[in-house]
Design a protein around this motif. Sequence first.
Motif, short mmCIF file in Angstrom:
data_model
loop_
_atom_site.label_atom_id
_atom_site.label_comp_id
_atom_site.label_asym_id
_atom_site.label_seq_id
_atom_site.Cartn_x
_atom_site.Cartn_y
_atom_site.Cartn_z
N THR A 163 0.85 -1.20 0.00
CA THR A 163 0.00 0.00 0.00
C THR A 163 0.87 1.23 0.00
O THR A 163 2.06 1.18 0.28
CB THR A 163 -0.91 0.02 1.23
N ALA A 164 0.22 2.34 -0.34
CA ALA A 164 0.98 3.57 -0.52
C ALA A 164 0.51 4.62 0.48
O ALA A 164 -0.59 4.56 1.00
CB ALA A 164 0.79 4.11 -1.93
N TYR A 165 1.39 5.54 0.75
CA TYR A 165 1.02 6.71 1.53
C TYR A 165 0.29 7.67 0.61
O TYR A 165 0.90 8.36 -0.19
CB TYR A 165 2.26 7.42 2.06
N TYR A 166 -1.05 7.67 0.70
CA TYR A 166 -1.79 8.60 -0.13
C TYR A 166 -2.03 9.84 0.72
O TYR A 166 -2.33 9.69 1.90
CB TYR A 166 -3.12 7.95 -0.55
N PRO A 167 -1.96 11.02 0.25
CA PRO A 167 -1.67 11.42 -1.13
C PRO A 167 -0.21 11.71 -1.42
O PRO A 167 0.09 12.17 -2.52
CB PRO A 167 -2.48 12.70 -1.26
N GLU A 168 0.70 11.47 -0.44
CA GLU A 168 2.11 11.78 -0.74
C GLU A 168 2.62 10.89 -1.85
O GLU A 168 3.35 11.33 -2.73
CB GLU A 168 2.96 11.59 0.51
#
Lengths: 154, 468, 378, 427, 186
Positions: free
Chosen positions: E49-54
């Motif tokens: 998973t990603a760090y949204y919105p970075e």
Amino acid sequence: MSCLADKFDRLSATYPAQMRSSLVLPLLHLMQEEKGHLTESDAVFIADYLGVPAMQVKEALSWYTMLQRAPVGRHVIKVCRNISCSLMGAERLIDYLKQKLGIGEGETTPDGRFTLLLVECLASCGTAPAMQVNDSYHEELSEARIDAILEELS
Amino acid sequence: MIELKIDNKMVAANEGETVLQAALRHGIEIPHFCYHPCLSIAGNCRICLVKVGGRPKLMPSCNLAVAPNMEIETDTEEVAEARRAVMRFITLNHPGECGICDKAGECRLQDYHVRYGEPEPISIEPKSRKPKFYDLSPRILLDNERCILCGCCVRFTQEVSGSHQLGIVERGSHARVERLETGAFDDPYSDNVIGLCPVGALLSRDFLYRSRVWYLEPVRSVCTGCSRCCSVNVWRRNRHWHLRALGEELNRTAYRVTPFENPEINGPWICNKGYDLHRFMARQRVLQPMIAGRGASVEEALAEARRLLSESINPAALVSAHASNEELAAFQAALGPRLAVYSREDYRPAPGEAVEDGLLIRGVKNPNSYGVQALFGHRPYGVINGHDLLLVWGDNAEDTSFDGARVIRLASFGTQQEFTADVLIPVSTTFERSGSFSNFEGKVNRFDKVFDKPELVQHAGELFGRLA
Amino acid sequence: MIQDLVVYLLFIGYAIGFMLGLATLFTWVERKQSAVMADRIGANRCYIRIPFTNVRLVAWGLFHGIADGAKMLLKENFTPHTYDRFCYNLAPWLAAAPVLLVFSVVPFGGTVTPGRLLPQLHAFFGERSYLMQVASLDAGILVVLSLSGIGILGTMLAGWSSNNKFSLLGAARAASQMISYEVAMGLALISLVVTYGTLDLNGMVTRQSGLLLGFLPAWGIFMQPLAFLLFLTAAIAENKRVPFDLPECESELVAGYFTEYTAMKMGLFMLSEFIEIVVVSALLVTMFLGGYNLPYLSAGGFVLPGGASWALPHLAVVLLQVGTFAAKVILAGCFQIQVRWSLPRFRYDQLMGFGWKFLLPLAALNLVVTACVRWWTL
Amino acid sequence: MTEPRVFFNFEVTADSHTLAACRERSGYRALEKALLSMAPADVEKEVTASGLRGRGGAGFPTGAKWFFVDKKSRVVYLCCNADEGEPGTFKDRWIFENSSHQLIEGVLLAAYALNVRHAFIYIRGEFDLPYRRLREALTEAYAAGLAGERILGTEFCCDIIVHRGGGAYVCGEESSLLTSLEGFKGYPRNKPPFPAVKGLYQAPTVINNVETLATIPWIISHGGGAYAGIGNQNNCGTRLFGISGHVNRPGLYERPTGYPLKRIIFEDAGGIRGGKALKAVIPGGSSTPVLKGFEIEQVSLDAESVIQAGSMLGSGGIIVIAEGTCMVRLLQVLTRFYAHESCGQCTPCREGSAWMDRVLGRIVAGQGVKGDLESLESVTRGIMGNTVCALGDAASMPVASFLDKFRDEFAYYIEHGRSMNDGRLEV
Amino acid sequence: MRKDYWNKPEMGLWERLYIFEVIRGLCITGSVFLGNMWKWLTFRKGALTAYYPEELRSDYSPNNRGRHVLTQRDNGQVQCVSCNMCATVCPAYAIEILSTANFADPCHPKAPERFEIDYSRCIFCGFCVEACPEDAIRMVKEVPDFPGFDRDRMWAGMDLLMNWRPMRDPAKHYPTPQAPLREVPE
């Protein structure tokens, strides 16, 4: 309009007094004889004369096929195209007439003399094909007869 | 009483009733377009065909008088086939534009199509074109393509309103509804045909595309246009469909007004003024209590009014004919004995307005004149002057001079500048309260609250107790 | 004695701080650990901005616990339309208080002599020494059992007084489950008691301080491996955690017995669950994992099997023991979390069957064998 | 000619239609007889005894129709239905042109029997010569005291009003004729109530065909029994049959009922044109189902026999179709007619007739598709029996029968986009 | 005869002993945990998973439905006829449409005046796309780039929906409006 009203009076005298409403159609016929074709203002005039709703006359005017709502030529040619006349060659004669007069169905010649209308059965099946020019019937038509009739009219 | 059997169920019908009426009264659904209980029987939509025991052909139930021991069947395959066939014919040239049709959602054709029709048309012919958005009047548009020629609107103008302004012209499949070219459809009851139309052929210009009907819900109210006090449905936005982005004010807007069928008072009809009730209620409001022309809080205004009342020697009240019976009772209980009471005509007939006719419209243009007069007698202000304080209750800036008396006003509509009162307290409108009116015959007709009142606006009925 | 009062107040403060702190930490650990197990990131959105700067202190989302607590304290307190307000309000306390109390009998360190910790303290404390335990009771293990029995009451009351079918179902499940597993747990502990010959938890820890066969720490897990497993299973079931979370399973019962609770009342239930992780870990550590014992560490310093030794000051020993205990508890807690994110939930009949038909006979067998062995060796 | 003749009993000459000529051949004798020596009930009794059936198409017994009318009612109206519009039928026109007085006499007799003060003759608008002949005859009759006030010196008064239609086939339907006569567009009315109960201006009204009314003088003067003796037992009398289409001598023939159909086509009408084979016969005006050539062998000209063969005798307009005619195009001529004449009131007829016309028009233009015949059939089923008046049935019956009997021709046309024959209607 | 409607697991003794399978499961999750943990500790990312919105993902599935498009007719007008089907079917009540009548275009008398989608409510179910009878609303592969701290800022209006990625409708070509809508005789 006063002479028209006289005619109206004379015609309405032939109907029982309580049947004013019945006069719609006869008066429309009468008016058409006078004016050639009928418009909504004529319908309103008749409605006012008879004391019936104008909408009733307008409905009748639009509903009966014999009542012309657009200007027509001096001679209205109504050719029967129903079953018996078709069996006896009405289609061929209609094409002939169209070509001869140079007009299509429902149109009037540029000189304003002829209007060609196609109608359903004229009750001349035994003497088909038939057409009605203005009010008079012409039966057992052929190309030659049509030529002769048109000749006579012009 | 005639006993007959519909779908193997014994049903009691009245003498002279038709099978359709008897069935509908007993909850047996027979589809119908052209039948309306208040109009003559046309029998031209042919969707109400039923099977009558012992007869070879299907009979239209709308024109079939009940007879003893009749056996009616409405759910045989034969009847279903006939309904399918008629639905096929009706939808043959009916454009499939429910998406943009205002009637969708309350359209009988839509309902019946789902229930009795076929999912796919068998016709591949192009639909015939007829005039769309034909102007019947500045209020009504007619879409002839959607029209199924049931003739309800025409019969309405012939039999109910008597204006004979609509008719079906041309014949066969070219037939269409039209008005006279020379005259608009300016019947004072014209808007009724919109609701009467079983499909979306007759469209109200006022409501045109304003909302889909399933977003709305009706609330029973009363038309304040005249002393007939017709029951109406006021359509507000359903709570589930409240808008956020398009503006909160739309949630507090009455979208349209339709008749509420009340056989005792108005039957299924109301006049055009009733259809415009929501516009009448959407006028500029007084929202701020005022003391001598400057804004004040409710408490301050009330205190000032109490002071004026206690100081006055000969106070009088002009009582609104738009007040509900409950408010009148509250007034009578709280202030009645202390004040000389005059009845007030809030509204008089506007120039050009239909004054009175035999159907619904009444000459007195206020809903509760009867209630006021029953309680206080008919005493218009102006006979006796010389009061030093007047409590003027009701809308419409008065043309009467108040003779230098001090004035406490309770009003709903208008701009603040309009009122030159010592104390002005805004009060709620008919839409913002529930209550009842007594119409000119003394029949009491109740209305429910449609919207919450604005914050600073007071219910008149609750004010008087605080004033006393 | 004023010195005793000071010491025990310090112990109580430490115990409560230890439990609440670890419980809060475990909420974070649970999120983070499950995220790492599932290839996710986990809690990472909470931060503290250092005042007057734009520096955001994220600290791996550690502040989530604080945020949770703040949220629970500030949330609106909904109450259902129940006809027993009293029970409804009492239930969270009944659920949380016994769990907190259990820790009172758990020793979190060896013997401490405050006067020898720092020279300055000697004047005040003299040579008094204390067991690092809030209450040194002879019937320690019975306290544990009895308090965990009270926990059922809170659950039952919560489910019943909520006036909600999900709550009631959850409560019914919770009661039957907890009672069932209490039996197996009790039998497992009895075999332990038979082994150590004492009910006092500190006594148990002391018994585990030696070595087995010269190198293996004499921990309960090696003495009673089966009892360890049984106790672990039953304790997790007592705690109503996956795979025994039937009383509160979200997919069936919304939130089970505390469906109708909001704000800090619900927070108490949640907190008691996490405290219970700590408590279960502490008990596990105390009874099976040698408690505060670090292998080869004695009161004077390290004594390795080969005969080598390394003397340590008393302060270091105490700190090592306390630290050992805390580290063991944390590891045991992490293990429970690991279990919670690895195993699927039991069906109800499986749960009951497992408890009565598997754990109980096994525990009984273990007891019999232990008793025989004990009798034989005596 | 041994058979009695009701209509064709004189030679048509230039002035055979005048009152004088009519009187010569015993015109108005029946009226004199009835007015002077018979009570109104007797006249009705004679008509009932004669077994006369309506000649307009439905064949309802005239006596029964009269019986249903409440003669005690303050006003009873009589309407003569002269709106002859059925393709293939042209009998009334002959009566108007040549024997108007016979009709007037019949109208007066019926009026006498039914206590009618005002009788209406609703004549087709297109009929110009018939209308003029009728007006002439009426003027003569009024002048001779045979109509109007105190007819023949008796107390009986009856005004005959001639009303011209406006060109609408549907006005031949009795209730729509009444609507039209009241000055509205000719929408048919729902039945019940029937015109005999609530007709013109809500008064009891009798509507009879021209031929029916024109037969009554003969019945009165010869007696009902004599009429009943002619032709078949059930369906007695003589009828006017108009033969049109592909025959050598088309025209109007008066024949007693029960006369063989084959004989009238092949002997009286001189057989098929050009010696071709007989393909089909429409035996009772365009709205009746078609019969194939071989089906008419046993058919005789009375209602039962024709019904047995699968068609109807209707108004007696026999249309003969020779081999080589394109039935698809012929049917399109018919559907076009019915779509044009549908009044627009009730849904199945309004939409269905136009739909059939469009489908057939498409087929004729060579753009037929596979399911067209099935959809045509379902349309006819949907119309049949579901409409206010009989026009819906009239429109759907020919379609159904054409499709039934000449399906291969239609299928061929759809498949190939052209006719199986040379595509002409004329031979 | 009783029929088994479920798939009865055939468990051997090993499975029924349970404890070993539990340990195996714990080993699996534990190894994943340790592996990922090692990645974290060595500053490699241990998560998918990603760090949204970075962080934004670049490899969205082609089936991803993230943002709405209002299609246009050939003349650039919005294709929507404002029938409100999408608003009605929307389970999140995220769509609001204000309609207007436009008789200048007789083929499309009803048109939206405002069309608002609340991305704070939208659940990206795609019902609106399915409900649309005109193919006027579509969802395309994109992420709704509306993170914010104010719910009122998360409305997408008609301008945005039409213009952030203008789309014509290749499937449905409308006939040019037949100018006079008087009756066309056959």
